[in-house]
Design an enzyme around this catalytic site. Structure first.
Site: not given
Length: 296
Positions: A181, A195, A199, A232
């Site tokens: 990401s 998060y 990544k 998504s």
């Protein structure tokens, strides 16, 4: 001077169906039942690959039923597997091996966002409280386990089948594609620090695994695609009956692209990284220009 026949043969190498064909290739995609995993799975299958998709959810079977129809020269097959469990990964290898004796393309796509933390405050005491009490060690562990550790262990488990692919196909090197990401490279936390850190770690894993495989003499490439905003279940909060997710473009008009990423944007990036045999250990950002204004 090259003959006309030679010139014609050389020209044919530049045809799109030769540059981006996955005909006869075998792929495995984690989290292929929705979002970016589904986009990549479709791109591979439409261009001729037999794509095995897996997740803990039964939605992968719905995807196989829905997208094996129409203009598709390959095939999509659903399997069950949990990327956060070593026992499940071992079972997945065994199940896949009942069908195939090699793996050409592995896509590590599974991921979760985890908890959000509010960084917007004028008080250091409030910020301290937000960071400490709104997050947990359990959240960080779950996010890292799903977004980083899983890619490590799934890749490790399938290395013999990936190596078999390279050994048995002249001019082809098996490939691992990690879906990371832009959150792993921007300097803002976007209110989910676990998060973003995961990544960044996944991007490092991409480079380090590519290096270790090369040092040991194995012809297996490892790259990453680092998406910006795409539809998504993570970004849209759910998906429709066909497992597609939609985000309205209005809030993203400030992007240089003026819109969010779509299926074709992801397909083009993924096919490039998977099929270009000269690309290795790279993390390619596909973000509609988000980092023009929000980069490092």
């Amino acid at each position: 001077m090259a003959s006309n026949d030679q010139a014609s043969n050389n020209n044919s190498e530049f045809r799109l169906d030769n540059l981006f064909s996955t005909k006869g290739k075998l792929a495995l995609v984690s989290g292929g039942g929705s979002g970016i995993g589904l986009m990549i799975s479709q791109a591979l299958a439409v261009n001729g690959a037999h794509v095995y998709i897996f997740s803990r959810s039964e939605k992968v079977r719905l995807v196989a039923e829905t997208y094996n129809k129409g203009d598709i020269s390959g095939k999509i097959t659903a399997l069950q597997g949990d990327v956060t469990s070593k026992e499940s990964i071992k079972s997945l290898v065994e199940e896949y091996s009942k069908h195939e004796d090699r793996l050409d393309i592995l896509v590590n796509n599974s991921g979760i966002a985890g908890s959000k933390v509010n960084f917007s405050t004028n008080s250091v005491e409030e910020l301290s409280n937000n960071l400490f009490n709104s997050d947990t060690f359990e959240n960080w562990e779950e996010v890292m386990r799903t977004n980083v550790s899983s890619a490590y262990f799934v890749s490790a488990a399938f290395l013999p089948l990936l190596n078999k692919s390279s050994e048995t196909q002249k001019g082809w090197s098996a490939t691992i594609l990690n879906v990371t990401s832009i959150s792993g490279s921007v300097k803002i936390t976007q209110h989910h620090p676990a998060y973003n850190c995961s990544k960044a770690a996944a991007n490092y894993l991409t480079k380090s695994l590519a290096n270790e495989l090369n040092l040991n003499g194995f012809k297996i490439r490892v790259n990453a695609v680092a998406p910006g905003v795409f539809g998504s279940e993570m970004t849209a909060g759910g998906s429709s009956a066909n497992q597609k997710s939609k985000i309205e473009n209005d809030k993203y008009k400030s992007l240089p692209s003026g819109r969010v990423g779509d299926d074709k944007d992801m397909a083009q990036a993924a096919l490039f990284l998977i099929l270009d045999q000269y690309v290795n250990a790279q993390s390619i950002i596909v973000d509609g220009g988000y980092q023009v204004n929000h980069g490092q």
